[in-house]
Scaffold this active site. Structure first.
Site, PDB file in Angstrom:
ATOM      1  N   ASP A 286       1.402   6.196   5.634  1.00 35.32           N
ATOM      2  CA  ASP A 286       0.478   5.166   5.094  1.00 35.32           C
ATOM      3  C   ASP A 286       0.725   5.296   3.703  1.00 35.32           C
ATOM      4  OD1 ASP A 286      -1.749   4.216   5.653  1.00 35.32           O
ATOM      5  OD2 ASP A 286      -3.062   5.557   4.839  1.00 35.32           O
TER       6      ASP A 286
ATOM      7  N   ARG B 157      -7.742  -0.535   0.839  1.00 33.42           N
ATOM      8  CA  ARG B 157      -7.764  -2.478   0.250  1.00 33.42           C
ATOM      9  C   ARG B 157      -9.203  -1.754  -0.399  1.00 33.42           C
ATOM     10  NH1 ARG B 157     -12.645  -2.969   5.102  1.00 33.42           N
ATOM     11  NH2 ARG B 157     -11.017  -1.293   6.333  1.00 33.42           N
TER      12      ARG B 157
ATOM     13  N   GLU C  99      -9.871   3.334   2.362  1.00 35.65           N
ATOM     14  CA  GLU C  99      -9.074   3.558   1.214  1.00 35.65           C
ATOM     15  C   GLU C  99      -8.054   2.539   0.722  1.00 35.65           C
ATOM     16  OE1 GLU C  99      -8.152   5.342   3.089  1.00 35.65           O
ATOM     17  OE2 GLU C  99      -5.933   4.913   3.250  1.00 35.65           O
TER      18      GLU C  99
ATOM     19  N   ASP D 181      -2.963   9.381   4.189  1.00 30.68           N
ATOM     20  CA  ASP D 181      -4.488   9.585   3.887  1.00 30.68           C
ATOM     21  C   ASP D 181      -5.257  10.218   5.133  1.00 30.68           C
ATOM     22  OD1 ASP D 181      -7.025   8.584   4.631  1.00 30.68           O
ATOM     23  OD2 ASP D 181      -5.718   6.618   6.054  1.00 30.68           O
TER      24      ASP D 181
ATOM     25  N   LYS E 253       0.843  -0.922   0.033  1.00 28.58           N
ATOM     26  CA  LYS E 253       0.032  -0.011  -0.098  1.00 28.58           C
ATOM     27  C   LYS E 253       1.118   1.246  -0.087  1.00 28.58           C
ATOM     28  CE  LYS E 253      -3.280   2.516   3.247  1.00 28.58           C
ATOM     29  NZ  LYS E 253      -4.011   2.393   3.998  1.00 28.58           N
TER      30      LYS E 253
ATOM     31  N   LYS F 162     -10.492  11.963   7.990  1.00 28.49           N
ATOM     32  CA  LYS F 162      -9.963  12.094  10.530  1.00 28.49           C
ATOM     33  C   LYS F 162     -10.087  13.002  10.744  1.00 28.49           C
ATOM     34  CE  LYS F 162      -6.674   8.000   8.304  1.00 28.49           C
ATOM     35  NZ  LYS F 162      -7.562   7.303   9.458  1.00 28.49           N
TER      36      LYS F 162
ATOM     37  N   ASP G 173     -12.334   6.992   4.185  1.00 29.63           N
ATOM     38  CA  ASP G 173     -10.880   6.701   5.017  1.00 29.63           C
ATOM     39  C   ASP G 173     -10.868   5.171   4.678  1.00 29.63           C
ATOM     40  OD1 ASP G 173      -9.070   6.913   6.017  1.00 29.63           O
ATOM     41  OD2 ASP G 173     -10.336   7.361   8.422  1.00 29.63           O
TER      42      ASP G 173
HETATM   43  N1  BES Z   1      -4.396   4.040   6.771  1.00 35.72           N
HETATM   44  C1  BES Z   1      -5.655   3.777   7.865  1.00 35.72           C
HETATM   45  C2  BES Z   1      -5.158   2.868   9.346  1.00 35.72           C
HETATM   46  C3  BES Z   1      -4.824   2.716  10.144  1.00 35.72           C
HETATM   47  C4  BES Z   1      -5.364   4.098  10.919  1.00 35.72           C
HETATM   48  C5  BES Z   1      -3.125   2.951   9.793  1.00 35.72           C
HETATM   49  C6  BES Z   1      -4.031   4.441  12.354  1.00 35.72           C
HETATM   50  C7  BES Z   1      -2.675   3.020  11.039  1.00 35.72           C
HETATM   51  C8  BES Z   1      -3.305   4.406  12.237  1.00 35.72           C
HETATM   52  C9  BES Z   1      -6.878   3.095   6.798  1.00 35.72           C
HETATM   53  O1  BES Z   1      -6.629   3.514   5.268  1.00 35.72           O
HETATM   54  C10 BES Z   1      -7.985   3.556   7.933  1.00 35.72           C
HETATM   55  O2  BES Z   1      -8.068   4.751   7.485  1.00 35.72           O
HETATM   56  N2  BES Z   1      -8.346   2.591   8.166  1.00 35.72           N
HETATM   57  C11 BES Z   1     -10.164   2.719   8.421  1.00 35.72           C
HETATM   58  C12 BES Z   1     -11.299   1.824   8.245  1.00 35.72           C
HETATM   59  C13 BES Z   1     -11.958   2.202   8.750  1.00 35.72           C
HETATM   60  C14 BES Z   1     -13.080   3.683   8.049  1.00 35.72           C
HETATM   61  C15 BES Z   1     -12.993   0.894   8.264  1.00 35.72           C
HETATM   62  C16 BES Z   1      -9.496   2.835  10.634  1.00 35.72           C
HETATM   63  O3  BES Z   1      -9.397   1.697  10.307  1.00 35.72           O
HETATM   64  O4  BES Z   1     -10.085   3.405  10.621  1.00 35.72           O
HETATM   65 ZN    ZN Z   2      -5.219   4.718   4.207  1.00 31.16          ZN
HETATM   66 MN    MN Z   3      -8.237   5.658   5.769  1.00 30.19          MN
END
Ligand code: BES
Ligand code: ZN
Ligand code: MN
Length: 504
Positions: free
Chosen positions: A292, A355, A353, A274, A269, A281, A351
């Site tokens: 990210d 996946r 994104e 992000d 990735k 966020k 968010d």
């Molecule tokens: N890049 C983030 C995941 C992340 C969050 C990594 C905090 C490290 C620290 C990812 O893109 C994300 O935002 N995931 C969301 C998914 C949710 C919206 C289903 C998450 O984990 O909150």
């Molecule tokens: Zn992300």
């Molecule tokens: Mn995200």
């Protein structure tokens, strides 16, 4: 990187600034220390007796040797290594990092380490020397290119010599150090990429960094926005819509094995920042989302090391890269997009994104018919909650691959922990209006994200590493400065080294 040499010889005969000798709990010396005791008629004893250091792990004590005519080095540095029975390759790696960092600001600049002889059950001198060299190089890593006012460290270490008992061990030790060098280069390359801020490390920058790795065995293709459109990577383009920076799709092809052998595919990735997009966020710690792209950094670090090691296998690397921003054209909750393999996805949260861009990248990788796929992604906050920073989440569809990666994690201390992927979890990503949706609800967030990814790997053996908790660390550790850690590089490099030698 600082120079690491090897030499066979006695500690007391080294004409340099310092020799580091280990000291076990209870003030017990190792063979090198004992030899020195003999050569100097127990000169060390008077110091050991008056010591403020009982041999506690990581404690350092300097003894100046000006009053002794037999001992050639200017200093003896006693390094507490703790309980003899608790030593492992990992604690050895840490000790090497601790002592290198501590001495990097002192007066000694040319030092020898008598650490390879430390007894660790089931290890060779090569294993131990490799761990020491890794510890030195990883521990001394810094990222200070944006500091304009710090003075240069005038007392930085110049060279480190690993002391070995006998000449017959030198070949083995030198080989091990070459493996450590490539490994550390790969990890530090991943850290450099990770630590670059989002305004510098854009998708185009990642593409340029990848392109610079090319050589006669490694071919790099960097697709720009137009090429991505032509190929039909719609999910990557959807995430890119809100960003002012073009996306990139990076494909690396390493041919170190036989022509026609299916490659191992590594997918990472490469989200260079992000913000969450329209499902934005919260502001707190949002700056950390420059990390990210650590999945892509791990993949690039591994390819860098693999070319240095000239591994005899074929590899395919795939990196989808974009920002996730909330610009006017941004994709929105409710949008439906069609991934590269034809699966339709309802976007419920912009968010989630990672996946989406991985959906295209995994589909693309699967289409190249690799023998297996391993992906690296800072994918879910839920993984940080579940495992913290001490292990990456490990999921997938193949028990053998998962078992192997688990073992490599323990061996390298770039650790992983398995999470289940029972069929029932797939229910959570069912959509009313498309094939699947990109969120699976509050429960089991790391697992449902992996369920999503599983839809894009065909039936190929596949493992997913969720490095959200391990890829960066704002506190730092013995072997890593604050920031990017290079998580996943040592782990999968070890896996590749083992599986390549299986074939040959
Ligand atoms: N890049 C983030 C995941 C992340 C969050 C990594 C905090 C490290 C620290 C990812 O893109 C994300 O935002 N995931 C969301 C998914 C949710 C919206 C289903 C998450 O984990 O909150
Ligand atoms: Zn992300
Ligand atoms: Mn995200």
């Amino acid at each position: 990187m600082i120079t690491i040499n090897t030499r066979a010889g006695n500690a007391e005969k080294q004409r340099n600034d310092a020799v580091v000798l280990p000291l076990f709990t209870g003030r017990k010396l190792t063979p090198s220390g004992e030899k020195m005791q003999q050569a100097t008629e127990n000169w060390l004893t008077k110091y050991l007796r008056r010591f403020d250091n009982d041999g506690d792990f990581g404690k350092i004590q300097t003894i100046y040797t000006a009053d002794n005519d037999v001992i050639m080095p200017e200093r003896i540095i006693l390094l507490g290594v703790g309980d003899e029975k608790k030593l492992t390759l990992n604690t050895l790696r840490q000790l090497a990092a601790i002592v290198a960092r501590a001495l990097n600001t002192g007066g000694a600049r040319d030092i020898s380490l008598a650490l390879s002889e430390l007894p660790i059950k089931g290890t060779t001198i090569g294993d131990r020397s490799r761990a020491i060299a890794e510890g030195v190089w990883l521990g001394l890593y810094t990222f200070d290119k944006y500091k304009t006012k710090t003075e240069k460290n005038q007392r930085a270490l110049r060279q480190i010599t690993l002391l070995i008992e006998s000449r017959s061990q030198l070949d083995e030790v030198n080989q091990a150090i070459e493996i450590a060098r490539a490994t550390a280069n790969g990890v530090c390359f991943a850290r450099d990429l990770a630590n670059e801020p989002g305004n510098i490390c854009t998708p185009a920058y990642l593409g340029d960094q990848a392109a610079a790795l090319a050589n006669d065995k490694l071919q790099i293709e960097v697709m720009d926005q137009a090429a991505i459109k032509q190929l039909g990577l719609t999910a990557l383009l959807a995430v890119n819509q809100g960003s002012a920076h073009e996306a990139r799709f990076i494909v690396l092809r390493y041919q170190g094995g036989n022509d026609g052998d299916a490659p191992i595919a590594l997918v990472g990735k490469g989200l260079t920042f992000d913000s969450g997009g329209v499902s934005i966020k919260p502001a707190g710690k949002m700056e950390e989302m420059k990390f990210d792209m650590c999945g892509s950094a791990a993949v690039l670090g591994i390819f860098k090391a693999v070319t240095e090691l000239k591994l005899t296998c074929n590899l395919l690397g795939v990196i989808p890269s974009t920002e996730n921003m909330a610009g006017a054209g941004a994709y929105k909750p409710g949008d439906i997009i069609t991934a590269y393999n034809g699966t339709t996805i309802e976007v419920q949260n912009t968010d989630a994104e990672g996946r989406l861009i991985l959906a295209d990248a995994l589909s693309y990788a699967a289409k190249q018919k690799p023998s297996l796929i391993i992906d690296f992604a800072t994918l879910t906050g839920a993984c940080v909650v579940a495992l913290g920073c001490h292990a990456s989440g490990l999921l997938g569809n193949n028990a053998k691959l998962i078992k192997s990666l688990h073992a490599c994690g323990d061996a390298t201390h770039d650790r992983v922990w398995p999470l289940p992927m029972h069929e029932e979890y797939q229910e959570q990503i069912k959509s009313d209006i498309a094939d699947i949706k990109n969120v699976g609800g509050r429960e089991a967030g790391t697992i449902t994200a992996a369920c999503f990814l599983s839809r894009f790997v065909d039936e190929l053996p596949w493992a997913h590493l969720d490095i959200a908790g391990t890829a960066w660390n704002m506190k730092g550790s013995n072997i890593s400065a604050k920031g990017g850690t290079g998580a996943g590089v040592r782990l999968v490099l070890d896996y590749l080294q083992r599986s390549c030698s299986d074939h040959s």
